[in-house]
Design an enzyme around this catalytic site. Sequence first.
Site, short mmCIF file in Angstrom:
data_model
loop_
_atom_site.label_atom_id
_atom_site.label_comp_id
_atom_site.label_asym_id
_atom_site.label_seq_id
_atom_site.Cartn_x
_atom_site.Cartn_y
_atom_site.Cartn_z
N LYS A 38 0.84 -1.20 0.00
CA LYS A 38 0.00 0.00 0.00
C LYS A 38 0.88 1.26 0.00
O LYS A 38 2.08 1.18 0.28
CB LYS A 38 -0.90 -0.02 1.24
CG LYS A 38 -0.16 -0.05 2.57
CD LYS A 38 -1.07 -0.50 3.71
CE LYS A 38 -0.33 -0.50 5.03
NZ LYS A 38 -1.07 -1.21 6.08
N TYR A 264 13.66 31.35 6.30
CA TYR A 264 12.39 31.99 6.68
C TYR A 264 12.31 32.26 8.17
O TYR A 264 12.74 31.44 9.00
CB TYR A 264 11.23 31.09 6.29
CG TYR A 264 10.95 31.07 4.80
CD1 TYR A 264 10.83 32.25 4.07
CD2 TYR A 264 10.79 29.86 4.13
CE1 TYR A 264 10.57 32.23 2.71
CE2 TYR A 264 10.53 29.83 2.77
CZ TYR A 264 10.42 31.02 2.07
OH TYR A 264 10.16 30.99 0.72
#
Length: 369
Positions: A38, A264
Amino acid sequence: MPKARETVLEINLDALAHNYNYIRSKLDEDVKFMAVVKAFGYGSDVAGIAHKLVELGADYFAVAYTSEGIALREAGIEAPILVLHPQSFNFEAIIENCLEPSLYSKFVLEEFVKTAEEKNQKEYPVHIKFNTGLNRLGFSEKETDVVKDLLTATTAVKAKSFFSHLAASEDWKEREFTLMQIHTFRKIAVKLYDDLGYSPMLHICNTSGIINYPKAHFDMVRSGIGLYGFGNDEPNDEKLRPIGTLKTIVSQIHVLEKGQSLGYNRAFIAEKRTKTATLPIGHADGINRQYGNGRAGVTINGSYAPILGNVCMDMVMVDITGIDCKEGDEVIVFGETQHATAFAEKGNTISYELITGISQRVKRVLITD
Ligand SMILES: *Cc1c(COP(=O)(O)O)cnc(C)c1O
């Protein structure tokens, strides 16, 4: 292996073979191996690894959602595929693609029977999921009669397996609980075998279950994380080989003088002269912000370089003070030498989350030793 020239996730098929064979060696010969692929093969390359797993002898595949099963079919996988968590909306697509649903409640079992009857199916293979303590999906022990009644009332579907899922197979402190789950599962199976008059396959073990509960392998086991090289503890990690190596490169080098800030929100302020490297990988690639501000780091030319400041969407900056490197040099984020489990721990998470979170923007490259 040529050096990386951009951000890539290398998937080593020889490491996959090693892991498959290691897990297989824990099983009796007649126990079937369901490879859990998966989430793009736990973030690797689902088509590439599924074909390799077929070659290695995997009997079955499991995915979470219908779309993942269809993708495997489109990649040419012909082996049986269990869809662990289908939504009833997709039941026609399940049948059209010869996928085998996990049916975990009265509602989904009824809905699937309805669809199978409408599509004139005979003994369409389904897998009945029982809840033995995870309390996530599954019929309860009290509902075995519901299962019996619905299964005996139709010829459109037939149970190919009964299964359950362990809540804490890697956790020795929860051994009692796990043994209780196995016991409950066995009880349910015995009762239904009697009621139905036939014997679907039984399976309950995931990777850690396979390793820690050898008497609970039943007819099949479902292994995911182990195939990708993670054993959920150190002794088993040592036996396995992580199949994925996340690599990137140095894009640019800067030198910050004392007092200058980086990135940032100016989250890093240089306390001394600091050499930094900017790398083309960020939170949009799956290196989430929790790894920033010194918590995790990468390896450049054999030396550890911690992430400085906030992780950006497409970039991180790392401290390369004292490291001999230049633009274009290869960077290892995690892999066989820098273990993803250790990287994940620095972000308070587990290997499962880190590796499945490497976004589809990162190019996957299949390699061998
Ligand atoms: C994901 C999953 C597995 C695989 O578990 P691992 O710990 O990765 O081996 C097995 N069974 C079910 C029901 C799952 O959802």
